[in-house]
Write a protein that holds these residues in place. Structure first.
Motif, PDB file in Angstrom:
ATOM      1  N   ASP A 164      -0.214  -8.293  14.413  1.00 35.99           N
ATOM      2  CA  ASP A 164       1.198  -7.980  14.023  1.00 35.99           C
ATOM      3  C   ASP A 164       0.832  -7.370  12.425  1.00 35.99           C
ATOM      4  O   ASP A 164       1.246  -6.595  11.683  1.00 35.99           O
ATOM      5  N   SER A 165      -0.016  -8.199  11.638  1.00 33.06           N
ATOM      6  CA  SER A 165      -0.076  -7.644   9.880  1.00 33.06           C
ATOM      7  C   SER A 165      -1.020  -6.257  10.045  1.00 33.06           C
ATOM      8  O   SER A 165       0.010  -5.598   8.916  1.00 33.06           O
ATOM      9  N   ARG A 166      -2.248  -6.004  10.726  1.00 32.34           N
ATOM     10  CA  ARG A 166      -2.757  -4.934  10.409  1.00 32.34           C
ATOM     11  C   ARG A 166      -1.393  -3.706  10.700  1.00 32.34           C
ATOM     12  O   ARG A 166      -0.953  -3.072  10.180  1.00 32.34           O
ATOM     13  N   GLN A 167      -0.902  -4.018  11.840  1.00 31.90           N
ATOM     14  CA  GLN A 167       0.486  -2.840  12.344  1.00 31.90           C
ATOM     15  C   GLN A 167       1.597  -3.289  10.883  1.00 31.90           C
ATOM     16  O   GLN A 167       2.387  -1.955  10.586  1.00 31.90           O
ATOM     17  N   ASP A 168       2.198  -3.661  10.275  1.00 29.72           N
ATOM     18  CA  ASP A 168       2.571  -3.789   9.168  1.00 29.72           C
ATOM     19  C   ASP A 168       2.187  -2.927   8.239  1.00 29.72           C
ATOM     20  O   ASP A 168       3.092  -2.385   7.292  1.00 29.72           O
ATOM     21  N   VAL A 169       1.014  -3.617   8.145  1.00 27.19           N
ATOM     22  CA  VAL A 169       0.206  -2.808   7.022  1.00 27.19           C
ATOM     23  C   VAL A 169       0.510  -1.119   7.488  1.00 27.19           C
ATOM     24  O   VAL A 169       0.774  -0.213   5.730  1.00 27.19           O
ATOM     25  N   GLU A 170       0.017  -0.368   8.264  1.00 25.41           N
ATOM     26  CA  GLU A 170      -0.166   0.707   8.869  1.00 25.41           C
ATOM     27  C   GLU A 170       1.168   1.621   8.532  1.00 25.41           C
ATOM     28  O   GLU A 170       1.433   2.640   8.222  1.00 25.41           O
ATOM     29  N   LEU A 171       2.677   0.725   8.912  1.00 20.75           N
ATOM     30  CA  LEU A 171       3.889   0.877   8.711  1.00 20.75           C
ATOM     31  C   LEU A 171       4.543   0.581   7.772  1.00 20.75           C
ATOM     32  O   LEU A 171       5.134   1.901   6.799  1.00 20.75           O
ATOM     33  N   TYR A 172       4.266   0.162   6.508  1.00 17.68           N
ATOM     34  CA  TYR A 172       4.222   0.173   5.113  1.00 17.68           C
ATOM     35  C   TYR A 172       3.261   0.980   4.372  1.00 17.68           C
ATOM     36  O   TYR A 172       3.826   2.462   3.681  1.00 17.68           O
ATOM     37  N   LYS A 173       1.808   2.075   4.592  1.00 22.65           N
ATOM     38  CA  LYS A 173       1.618   2.842   4.423  1.00 22.65           C
ATOM     39  C   LYS A 173       1.823   4.379   4.404  1.00 22.65           C
ATOM     40  O   LYS A 173       2.690   4.749   3.641  1.00 22.65           O
ATOM     41  N   THR A 174       2.586   4.265   6.169  1.00 18.95           N
ATOM     42  CA  THR A 174       3.257   5.459   6.314  1.00 18.95           C
ATOM     43  C   THR A 174       4.562   5.450   5.775  1.00 18.95           C
ATOM     44  O   THR A 174       5.072   6.554   5.026  1.00 18.95           O
ATOM     45  N   GLY A 175       5.406   4.479   5.044  1.00 19.69           N
ATOM     46  CA  GLY A 175       6.310   4.040   4.706  1.00 19.69           C
ATOM     47  C   GLY A 175       6.239   4.715   3.152  1.00 19.69           C
ATOM     48  O   GLY A 175       6.444   5.841   2.445  1.00 19.69           O
ATOM     49  N   ILE A 176       5.208   3.623   2.268  1.00 21.37           N
ATOM     50  CA  ILE A 176       4.675   5.129   1.025  1.00 21.37           C
ATOM     51  C   ILE A 176       5.184   6.490   1.078  1.00 21.37           C
ATOM     52  O   ILE A 176       5.706   7.321   0.500  1.00 21.37           O
ATOM     53  N   LYS A 177       4.396   7.120   2.025  1.00 24.82           N
ATOM     54  CA  LYS A 177       4.086   8.547   1.814  1.00 24.82           C
ATOM     55  C   LYS A 177       5.040   9.254   2.286  1.00 24.82           C
ATOM     56  O   LYS A 177       5.324  10.496   1.624  1.00 24.82           O
ATOM     57  N   GLN A 178       5.584   8.600   3.310  1.00 25.95           N
ATOM     58  CA  GLN A 178       6.882   9.006   3.044  1.00 25.95           C
ATOM     59  C   GLN A 178       8.149   9.114   2.222  1.00 25.95           C
ATOM     60  O   GLN A 178       9.213   9.956   2.390  1.00 25.95           O
ATOM     61  N   GLY A 179       7.758   7.782   1.691  1.00 22.50           N
ATOM     62  CA  GLY A 179       9.145   8.196   0.728  1.00 22.50           C
ATOM     63  C   GLY A 179       8.398   9.033  -0.531  1.00 22.50           C
ATOM     64  O   GLY A 179       9.342   9.769  -1.853  1.00 22.50           O
ATOM     65  N   CYS A 180       7.757   9.066  -0.767  1.00 28.85           N
ATOM     66  CA  CYS A 180       7.043  10.170  -1.790  1.00 28.85           C
ATOM     67  C   CYS A 180       7.878  11.547  -1.438  1.00 28.85           C
ATOM     68  O   CYS A 180       8.165  12.530  -2.281  1.00 28.85           O
ATOM     69  N   VAL A 181       7.608  11.929   0.646  1.00 25.60           N
ATOM     70  CA  VAL A 181       7.964  13.373   1.028  1.00 25.60           C
ATOM     71  C   VAL A 181       9.099  13.395   0.724  1.00 25.60           C
ATOM     72  O   VAL A 181       9.742  14.354  -0.084  1.00 25.60           O
ATOM     73  N   ASN A 182      10.344  12.282   0.136  1.00 19.15           N
ATOM     74  CA  ASN A 182      11.053  12.118   0.362  1.00 19.15           C
ATOM     75  C   ASN A 182      11.770  12.549  -0.959  1.00 19.15           C
ATOM     76  O   ASN A 182      12.767  13.508  -1.649  1.00 19.15           O
ATOM     77  N   GLN A 183      11.311  11.561  -1.756  1.00 23.77           N
ATOM     78  CA  GLN A 183      11.266  12.116  -3.553  1.00 23.77           C
ATOM     79  C   GLN A 183      11.014  13.886  -3.531  1.00 23.77           C
ATOM     80  O   GLN A 183      11.652  14.629  -4.167  1.00 23.77           O
ATOM     81  N   GLY A 184      10.066  14.331  -3.374  1.00 26.70           N
ATOM     82  CA  GLY A 184      10.232  16.198  -3.427  1.00 26.70           C
ATOM     83  C   GLY A 184      10.910  16.622  -2.752  1.00 26.70           C
ATOM     84  O   GLY A 184      11.527  18.037  -3.471  1.00 26.70           O
ATOM     85  N   ILE A 185      11.028  16.274  -1.487  1.00 30.43           N
ATOM     86  CA  ILE A 185      12.674  17.139  -0.950  1.00 30.43           C
ATOM     87  C   ILE A 185      13.556  17.156  -1.517  1.00 30.43           C
ATOM     88  O   ILE A 185      14.852  18.159  -1.928  1.00 30.43           O
ATOM     89  N   GLN A 186      14.426  15.211  -2.566  1.00 30.47           N
ATOM     90  CA  GLN A 186      15.085  16.013  -2.579  1.00 30.47           C
ATOM     91  C   GLN A 186      15.159  16.157  -4.591  1.00 30.47           C
ATOM     92  O   GLN A 186      16.018  17.005  -4.498  1.00 30.47           O
ATOM     93  N   ARG A 187      13.852  16.422  -4.862  1.00 30.39           N
ATOM     94  CA  ARG A 187      14.051  17.038  -6.292  1.00 30.39           C
ATOM     95  C   ARG A 187      13.790  18.443  -6.195  1.00 30.39           C
ATOM     96  O   ARG A 187      13.932  19.450  -6.797  1.00 30.39           O
TER      97      ARG A 187
END
Length: 88
Positions: free
Chosen positions: A5-28
């Motif tokens: 569960d912890s490893r899965q949480d970390v993988e979801l977190y990593k995905t979220g960081i990258k998606q947040g970066c993408v979303n910011q780029g799209i907004q700009r």
């Protein structure tokens, strides 16, 4: 060793960081290719730099909504991430 569960949480977190970066780029309004290259570079930099324990600490801090603790984990590696070329 972290639980599945912890490893899965970390993988979801990593995905979220990258998606947040993408979303910011799209907004700009950045070019999609530039967004992909920049966010990929950021993700690769942090994946190479942070240990599994550091990823777990950052994920835990994010779940606790403790942005100050989360930022502390990444702070030593921000200079490396600045080498990533920002999209235009």
């Amino acid at each position: 060793m972290p639980s599945a569960d912890s490893r899965q949480d970390v993988e979801l977190y990593k995905t979220g960081i990258k998606q947040g970066c993408v979303n910011q780029g799209i907004q700009r309004g950045d070019a999609p290719a530039g967004i992909a290259a920049f966010c990929g570079c950021i993700a690769d930099t942090f994946n190479r730099s942070l240990s599994p324990a550091q990823w777990q600490a950052a994920s835990d801090a994010a779940k606790a909504m403790n942005s100050a603790e989360e930022a502390k984990v990444f702070a030593p590696y921000m200079a490396q991430a600045k080498g990533c070329k920002k999209p235009k």
